[in-house]
Design an enzyme around this catalytic site. Structure first.
Site, short mmCIF file in Angstrom:
data_model
loop_
_atom_site.label_atom_id
_atom_site.label_comp_id
_atom_site.label_asym_id
_atom_site.label_seq_id
_atom_site.Cartn_x
_atom_site.Cartn_y
_atom_site.Cartn_z
N ASP A 44 -4.90 -9.56 12.78
CA ASP A 44 -4.99 -8.16 13.18
C ASP A 44 -4.02 -7.95 14.34
O ASP A 44 -4.22 -8.47 15.44
CB ASP A 44 -6.42 -7.79 13.58
CG ASP A 44 -6.55 -6.28 13.73
OD1 ASP A 44 -5.75 -5.68 14.49
OD2 ASP A 44 -7.43 -5.69 13.06
N LYS A 96 -11.44 -3.46 18.38
CA LYS A 96 -10.04 -3.89 18.54
C LYS A 96 -9.56 -3.72 19.97
O LYS A 96 -8.40 -3.98 20.26
CB LYS A 96 -9.14 -3.11 17.58
CG LYS A 96 -9.54 -3.28 16.12
CD LYS A 96 -8.44 -2.84 15.19
CE LYS A 96 -8.89 -2.90 13.74
NZ LYS A 96 -7.78 -3.09 12.81
N LYS A 156 -13.88 0.85 15.39
CA LYS A 156 -12.56 0.19 15.47
C LYS A 156 -12.04 0.20 16.91
O LYS A 156 -11.42 -0.76 17.37
CB LYS A 156 -11.53 0.91 14.57
CG LYS A 156 -11.50 0.30 13.20
CD LYS A 156 -10.56 1.00 12.25
CE LYS A 156 -11.01 0.64 10.83
NZ LYS A 156 -10.37 1.39 9.79
N PHE A 182 -4.70 3.41 14.90
CA PHE A 182 -5.03 4.41 13.89
C PHE A 182 -6.25 3.93 13.12
O PHE A 182 -6.51 2.72 13.06
CB PHE A 182 -3.85 4.61 12.91
CG PHE A 182 -2.86 5.64 13.39
CD1 PHE A 182 -2.09 5.39 14.51
CD2 PHE A 182 -2.73 6.85 12.72
CE1 PHE A 182 -1.18 6.35 14.96
CE2 PHE A 182 -1.83 7.81 13.17
CZ PHE A 182 -1.06 7.56 14.28
N ASN A 192 0.84 -1.20 0.00
CA ASN A 192 0.00 0.00 0.00
C ASN A 192 0.88 1.25 0.00
O ASN A 192 2.10 1.15 0.01
CB ASN A 192 -0.97 -0.02 1.19
CG ASN A 192 -0.22 -0.10 2.50
OD1 ASN A 192 0.51 0.81 2.86
ND2 ASN A 192 -0.38 -1.21 3.21
N1 CTP Z 1 -4.07 -3.01 12.09
C1 CTP Z 1 -3.30 -4.03 12.56
N2 CTP Z 1 -3.29 -5.22 11.89
C2 CTP Z 1 -4.04 -5.41 10.80
C3 CTP Z 1 -4.84 -4.35 10.29
C4 CTP Z 1 -4.82 -3.16 10.97
O1 CTP Z 1 -2.59 -3.86 13.56
N3 CTP Z 1 -4.01 -6.57 10.18
C5 CTP Z 1 -4.11 -1.76 12.86
C6 CTP Z 1 -3.52 -0.57 12.14
O2 CTP Z 1 -2.14 -0.43 12.43
C7 CTP Z 1 -4.35 0.57 12.75
C8 CTP Z 1 -5.68 -0.06 13.01
O3 CTP Z 1 -5.45 -1.45 13.08
O4 CTP Z 1 -3.84 1.00 13.98
C9 CTP Z 1 -6.74 0.20 11.98
O5 CTP Z 1 -6.21 0.00 10.68
P1 CTP Z 1 -7.11 0.27 9.40
O6 CTP Z 1 -6.35 -0.14 8.20
O7 CTP Z 1 -7.70 1.63 9.45
O8 CTP Z 1 -8.30 -0.69 9.72
P2 CTP Z 1 -8.62 -2.15 9.29
O9 CTP Z 1 -8.70 -3.01 10.50
O10 CTP Z 1 -7.71 -2.61 8.21
O11 CTP Z 1 -10.11 -1.98 8.78
P3 CTP Z 1 -10.67 -1.53 7.36
O12 CTP Z 1 -9.66 -1.94 6.33
O13 CTP Z 1 -11.93 -2.28 7.29
O14 CTP Z 1 -10.88 -0.06 7.44
#
Ligand code: CTP
Length: 400
Positions: free
Chosen positions: A307, A344, A340, A326, A210
């Site tokens: 996650d 989480k 979130k 975040f 990304n």
């Molecule tokens: N995060 C994480 N591990 C993952 C995905 C996300 O630790 N596999 C953490 C990111 O570092 C951030 C938070 O979760 O602090 C939210 O990340 P974000 O990308 O906004 O959310 P997602 O859980 O990926 O949800 P979505 O893609 O549905 O918005």
């Protein structure tokens, strides 16, 4: 604020302003600060080792390959015994060497080998200061956490006017005091920070990734370290330089990031700023995937990544005391971020709108909304390192 008992390693490089180093040494000594000097070849054209030695009451080091100096105090040892390395004046040449990581004399070798904070006080001709090369070098040094004081604007020895004059010694002293005497409210705390993107392999040469640069996470790691925290930065392949003074654990995939975070526990603080790939290829090819003439493109079967935030926040007794996540959203920012936080089990969520029009993803500014159990707090649009400084201060306040 007191500098009593502190030690500064002062590197004096070339330039007409080198004479001001003498006044700086006098002020530091008066404040109770120990000073050891390294004089470059250029610096020695303007001040003598004898005058530096008389004022610092300490041996002056000049030569990288002096057998006596090496046996008394090797170049590695020189900065180890200091609390701060100060380069004053810092010529365009020494700044360029620092940016490039050159080590061709004692001063540049010390600067490459040091693990101490570094403060530079640039001094040069106005055109040299304005040159694109110097600008790029300064940007590189700042991004690595090098502190800068000056230069001042004014009439120069070369009959020109503009920015490039070495800051006055009292201003350099004040910058040294700010660095060495700043409160360290997070001393004794361990902070875990994730940063950057993850790369999920498709085959040995291709991956899913990304646009995250790692700017925000790296800046948060530096800001927490500046407040005295011991920081472990678990970083994906970021496109920004390593911050100074933190332990970096480099990973590529989400699975590696999770393992590195678990290995870094226990932590008092955990900030999850990484843009973790939500999915990985279920079974990445071990060999490069080849096209077959007329063949259909391959279909990639994806499987969810762990996650990391949710796993660490559910780590039972090993859960860090303050967990900050975040939320990067392109719509319904508050609702998604609050969701979130609950889902989480994070204490705080730093929510930001990453729609392409905002320029936040990969850019140098951020506009966030801090979501805590008490509610939402909008912050103004700030540079990412200012967001980091403010977040670190809020964390220190919360743990006080
Ligand atoms: N995060 C994480 N591990 C993952 C995905 C996300 O630790 N596999 C953490 C990111 O570092 C951030 C938070 O979760 O602090 C939210 O990340 P974000 O990308 O906004 O959310 P997602 O859980 O990926 O949800 P979505 O893609 O549905 O918005």
């Amino acid at each position: 604020m007191s500098l009593t008992g502190k030690r500064v390693l002062l590197i004096v490089s070339g330039g007409i302003a080198a004479f001001k180093a003498l006044e700086l040494i006098r002020l530091l000594r008066k404040a109770g600060c120990g000073v050891t000097c390294v004089l470059t070849k250029g610096g020695a054209q303007f001040v003598t080792p004898l005058s530096l030695q008389a004022l610092s009451e300490h041996k002056v080091y000049t030569d990288l390959f002096s057998l006596t100096d090496e046996s008394e105090m090797g170049h590695i040892q020189l900065s180890r015994s200091a609390d701060l390395v100060v380069v004053a004046p810092a010529s365009a040449d020494i700044l360029a060497k620092m940016a490039a990581g050159l080590a061709d004399d004692l001063a540049s070798t010390v600067l490459l080998a040091t693990d101490k904070p570094v403060l530079v006080a640039p001094a040069m001709n106005v055109r040299m200061w304005g040159h694109a090369a110097t600008k790029a070098n300064m940007a590189m040094l700042s991004s690595r956490g090098i502190h800068v004081v000056g230069p001042d604007e004014g009439a120069m020895a070369c009959n020109e006017f503009g920015p490039g004059r070495l800051s006055e010694p009292p201003a350099i002293l004040a910058a040294i005091e700010a660095l060495l005497c700043a409160p360290k409210p997070l001393a004794g705390k361990h902070a875990l920070v994730t940063s950057g993107p993850t790369h999920e392999p498709i085959d040995p040469v291709r991956y899913i990734a990304n646009r995250s640069s790692g700017k925000q996470g790296h800046a948060i790691a530096a800001a927490l370290a500046a407040l005295g925290a011991r920081v472990t930065l678990v970083s994906g392949p970021a496109s920004v330089p390593d911050p100074a003074g933190v332990k970096i654990v480099r990973i590529e995939t989400a699975a590696e990031m999770l393992a590195a975070c678990q290995a870094a526990l226990p932590a008092d603080i955990a900030v999850f700023a990484a843009a973790v790939a939500d999915w990985r290829v279920a079974s990445a090819a071990h060999q490069k995937m080849k096209k077959t003439p007329g063949g259909a493109p391959p279909a990639l079967e994806l499987t969810p990544n762990p996650d990391i935030l949710a796993t660490i926040a559910a780590a039972g007794p090993a859960r860090p005391g303050l967990v900050v996540g975040f939320a990067a959203e392109t719509h319904d920012l508050i609702a998604h971020a609050q969701d979130k936080r609950r889902r989480k089990n994070a204490d705080w969520i730093v929510a930001n709108d990453v729609s392409p029009a905002t320029g936040i993803m990969g850019g140098s500014e951020n506009e966030i909304l801090l979501i805590t159990a008490e509610g939402e707090e909008p912050w103004p649009r700030l540079a990412k390192d200012e967001v980091a400084t403010r977040l670190a201060a809020r964390i220190a306040e919360a743990l006080a």
